[in-house]
Design a protein around this motif. Structure first.
Motif, PDB file in Angstrom:
ATOM      1  N   ILE A  72       0.972  -1.352  -0.008  1.00 40.18           N
ATOM      2  CA  ILE A  72      -0.104   0.185   0.313  1.00 40.18           C
ATOM      3  C   ILE A  72       0.894   1.161   0.041  1.00 40.18           C
ATOM      4  O   ILE A  72       0.728   2.170   0.388  1.00 40.18           O
ATOM      5  CB  ILE A  72      -0.639   0.242   1.155  1.00 40.18           C
ATOM      6  N   VAL A  73       2.275   1.211  -0.692  1.00 45.21           N
ATOM      7  CA  VAL A  73       3.111   2.142   0.135  1.00 45.21           C
ATOM      8  C   VAL A  73       2.115   3.277  -2.004  1.00 45.21           C
ATOM      9  O   VAL A  73       2.750   3.862  -1.502  1.00 45.21           O
ATOM     10  CB  VAL A  73       4.404   1.763  -0.204  1.00 45.21           C
ATOM     11  N   HIS A  75       0.682   4.945  -4.026  1.00 50.87           N
ATOM     12  CA  HIS A  75      -0.251   6.020  -4.154  1.00 50.87           C
ATOM     13  C   HIS A  75      -0.949   5.023  -4.695  1.00 50.87           C
ATOM     14  O   HIS A  75      -2.764   5.949  -4.938  1.00 50.87           O
ATOM     15  CB  HIS A  75       0.591   7.627  -4.609  1.00 50.87           C
ATOM     16  N   SER A  78      -3.604   3.333  -2.846  1.00 52.53           N
ATOM     17  CA  SER A  78      -4.374   4.412  -2.051  1.00 52.53           C
ATOM     18  C   SER A  78      -5.934   4.175  -2.748  1.00 52.53           C
ATOM     19  O   SER A  78      -6.956   4.441  -2.258  1.00 52.53           O
ATOM     20  CB  SER A  78      -3.707   4.797  -1.574  1.00 52.53           C
ATOM     21  N   LEU A  99      -2.547  -7.161   3.426  1.00 50.23           N
ATOM     22  CA  LEU A  99      -1.779  -7.176   2.596  1.00 50.23           C
ATOM     23  C   LEU A  99      -0.326  -8.796   2.046  1.00 50.23           C
ATOM     24  O   LEU A  99      -0.445  -9.346   3.013  1.00 50.23           O
ATOM     25  CB  LEU A  99      -0.260  -6.073   3.326  1.00 50.23           C
ATOM     26  N   ASN A 101       2.205  -8.265   0.961  1.00 47.55           N
ATOM     27  CA  ASN A 101       3.778  -7.734   0.476  1.00 47.55           C
ATOM     28  C   ASN A 101       4.845  -8.229  -0.757  1.00 47.55           C
ATOM     29  O   ASN A 101       5.871  -7.966  -0.473  1.00 47.55           O
ATOM     30  CB  ASN A 101       4.326  -7.919   1.961  1.00 47.55           C
TER      31      ASN A 101
END
Lengths: 339, 339
Positions: A72-73, A75, A78, A99, A101
Motif C-alpha cells: 500500500i505504499v 499511491h 491507495s 497485504l 507484501n
DNA sequence: TTTTTTTACTCAAACGTTTTCGTAAAAAAA
DNA sequence: TTTTTTTACGAAAACGTTTGAGTAAAAAAA
C-alpha cells in the motif's frame, strides 16, 4: 478482558428465554413493551453487541469483501482502495484489507483466510513474487468453486474471472508518441524486469510507438531496473553511455529518479530533455518541474472493480466473466517541452 | 457460486458421523487409517476448507487483530503496518485493516465491526475528524470492557490504554536546533491547524527551541496550512512577506512544497535556505536535493504497537496501561547547510 | 357461556465447527 | 474360556445467534 455479554447472559438475568431477548433487542412486536424496554436498557448498559461471527455464521453471508494487495505504499493502490470503499459502503458492504507484501506465501495465506468463510467475495492484485514464480494454484480452487473474485491491475489471463485493468499499452504509446511529437530523437525507456506484467506491457507500448514512427528500437536506451539494487545508479549508467533527449519511465519513482540524474548532469528540464512518468501521484505532482504523466485513474478502477464483484455476489444468473479495460490519459505538465 | 462443502456433506457421503469426519481431517488416531485416507482424499478433491467463522466461534478466539487507520496514502502509515505485520505474523496472528479515511463516522463503524467478535484486539490511530470533533465516546465502552486496544501516533490521553507515540516535541527541538546551529536566523515553521495533535506538538518543539536560544517566536514566520486549499499558495504567501533562511516543516509534503517555492523564487538550497522535514518517505529521499528530515521509525513503532497488543491479549494478569515514547533522529541530507 | 383471536412468550432447529465422553466390537491377555 | 484392553466410531454439548412454529393465558367476540 471482561467476559463478553451474550444473549444467554441477559436471558438468565431476566429469567426468560434467549429468543425473547433476541426479539426484544430487535424490537419485535411479539414482546411486551415493558419487557422489551427493560431488556434493551440492560443490554445497552452492559454494552451488548451481537457476536458478528455468530450472526454471520447464521446468515451465511458476511456482507464483507476482502482485498488482497501487494503493498500500500504505492499511491496508486491507495486510490484504488478509495474507489473500492466508495462503492462497497454505498452498497452495504465492509472492506477488509490484507497485504501480501509482494510475497507469494503471504498471498496464499491471505486468500486462504479470507475465503474460508470470512468474506463474500475477493478483490486481488497479484504479488510480484507470484508473478515471478508463475504459480497460481491457490486460485484454481476458488475459480473452480465459482467463488466471487475480481482481479485488478496485476491480473493473470489464465483465470476465468472478472478483471479490471488499465490500457497500459495504449497509455505508453500515447506517452511515447507525445515525446516523438515534441521532437525527441533519442527516447529512453526506464522499465522493470520482464516478469512484471505492467512493465512488460508498457514496454510494448513504447516499442510500438517507436516502430510506428519508422524508427528502430535501440536496446541501449532501455534500462531494466532491478529494485534490489540502487535505482539511481542504474539510471546513471544510462547517462554514462547515452545522451537521451526524452525519457519514458514506467512509474513515478523511476521518472523522478531519472529527472534527478538528468538535472545533476546539467540537463535543463524540459529544454534539454523531456520526461514522462506513469501514475499520477504526489511524487509527480510535487516534482520540480511537475511531471508530465500517464494518469491511471485508480479511483475509477477501484469503483469498477467493486461494482463487478458485488454484482457477481448478488446475481443468481449464469456467470460470464468480463474484462474491463480502462483507458488512461496523458496529463501534460512541465517536464516535457511544449510543441 | 457452488454450494460450500461442509463436514456434514462429507459425513453423509461416507455415511459416518460428523465427528468422524472432523477427526479424520485432523488425522486423529481414533480413526482407522483406511477411512481417514478416503475422507481426506475426498475433502481435498472437493476443496474442503473449515469454515473459519464456525471455528472462531467455537474457539472463542480469532487470532486476528484489527487495525483502524485514518489513511494509507502516507508512507509513514505504510511502514507502521509493515512493523505490525512483522510481529503479528511471527506470533501467529493475522491482520485486518480498515480505513476511516479521516472520517469520524467510518472510524466508529470500523471499530464496531471489529469489536463485535471479529478480532482479538485492536490497533487504532485516530482520524482527523475525530480529533476535530473531540468525540471519543466510541472508545469508552471498549475501555470499560477492557477490550485489548493499543493506540499509536494519533492518540488521546483521556484513555487508559496502551499507547505508542513518537517524541514529536524532541524531534522538532532537534530539527530547529540544527537549523539554529548551522546559522539560520529567520526560521519559518510550516505546520497544520491546531486541532491536529502532531502538528501542535511539533510546533511546541519549534517554539521551545527558538526560545531556548533566547529568541522571540515571530508569528509571521508560522504558516498554518489548511489542506482544503492550495498548499503551495499558502507557502508562497510566506515568501511574499518574509525571506526566511531556514524552514522546518511538519511533514514531507509541506517540506517539499516549501523547497519548490523557494527554488522557484531563486533561492539556492541549501546555500540560501535550509529546509528540514518530518517523516522520512520517498518524497524526502527523491527530492533534489534530498531532504534533511526527522526520521520517525514507523517500522519500530508498528512492531512495538503489535507487541504491546499481543502481550495484552495473551496476558491474564492485571492490566497496567503504558505509554511508549519512541525517539526520532535527524537524518541530515543535502537540504541543509553543513556546519 | 363458548369460541375465536390476540398477546407474550418458549422451543427447537439451524449455521459449521470442536471435543469430551460413551460404547460396541474386536483383539489381546489371563 | 473369561476378562481386559484396544480400536473405531457415534452422540451430544458447546460457541452465539436467528427465526418459524408452537402454546399457554388473557382478551375479545359470538
Amino acid at each position: 478482558m471482561k467476559p463478553k455479554i451474550t444473549l444467554k447472559n441477559i436471558a438468565k438475568e431476566f429469567d426468560v428465554s434467549i429468543s425473547t431477548v433476541s426479539k426484544s433487542l430487535k424490537n419485535s412486536h411479539e414482546i411486551s413493551i415493558d419487557l422489551k424496554q427493560k431488556i434493551q436498557e440492560y443490554a445497552k448498559k452492559h454494552h451488548y453487541k451481537p457476536n458478528s461471527l455468530a450472526v454471520r455464521l447464521q446468515n451465511q453471508q458476511t456482507k464483507t469483501i476482502g482485498v488482497v494487495l501487494p503493498n500500500i505504499v504505492h499511491h496508486f493502490f491507495s486510490t484504488v482502495i478509495q474507489g473500492i470503499e466508495e462503492v462497497t459502503n454505498q452498497r452495504g458492504y465492509n472492506v477488509m484489507i490484507c497485504l501480501s507484501n509482494e510475497s507469494y506465501e503471504k498471498e496464499v495465506l491471505n486468500i486462504e483466510m479470507f475465503t474460508s468463510g470470512s468474506v463474500d467475495g475477493l478483490i486481488v492484485s497479484i504479488s510480484k513474487e507470484t508473478q515471478k514464480k508463475n504459480d497460481y494454484s491457490h486460485f484454481n480452487d476458488l475459480i473452480e468453486d465459482d467463488f466471487p473474485i475480481v482481479m485488478f491491475d496485476r491480473v493473470n489471463d489464465k483465470f476465468e474471472c472478472d478483471k479490471v485493468i488499465i490500457d497500459d499499452v495504449s497509455g505508453s504509446i500515447n506517452a511515447t508518441n507525445h515525446l516523438i511529437e515534441i521532437g525527441c530523437k533519442k527516447i529512453a525507456l526506464i522499465t522493470t524486469p520482464k516478469h512484471i506484467t505492467v512493465g512488460t506491457l508498457r514496454r510494448r507500448g513504447y516499442v510500438k510507438a517507436i516502430q510506428n514512427h519508422g524508427q528502430e528500437v535501440d536496446i541501449d536506451l532501455i534500462v531494466e531496473v532491478d529494485e534490489r539494487e540502487n535505482i539511481k545508479e542504474q539510471i546513471e549508467d544510462l547517462f554514462d553511455n547515452e545522451t537521451p533527449d526524452g525519457i519514458f519511465a514506467v512509474n513515478e519513482v523511476y521518472a523522478v529518479s531519472a529527472m534527478n540524474v538528468a538535472r545533476e548532469r546539467g540537463f535543463k528540464i524540459p529544454e534539454d530533455i523531456s520526461i514522462i512518468g506513469f501514475t499520477d501521484g504526489p511524487l509527480s505532482r510535487l516534482a520540480l518541474p511537475p511531471l508530465t504523466t500517464v494518469v491511471q485513474h485508480g479511483y475509477s478502477m477501484g469503483k469498477k472493480t467493486a461494482e463487478l464483484l458485488i454484482n457477481r455476489i448478488e446475481s443468481k444468473e449464469e456467470f460470464k466473466p468480463q474484462k474491463v479495460v480502462l483507458s488512461t490519459n496523458l496529463k501534460i505538465r512541465k517536464s516535457t517541452k511544449s510543441l
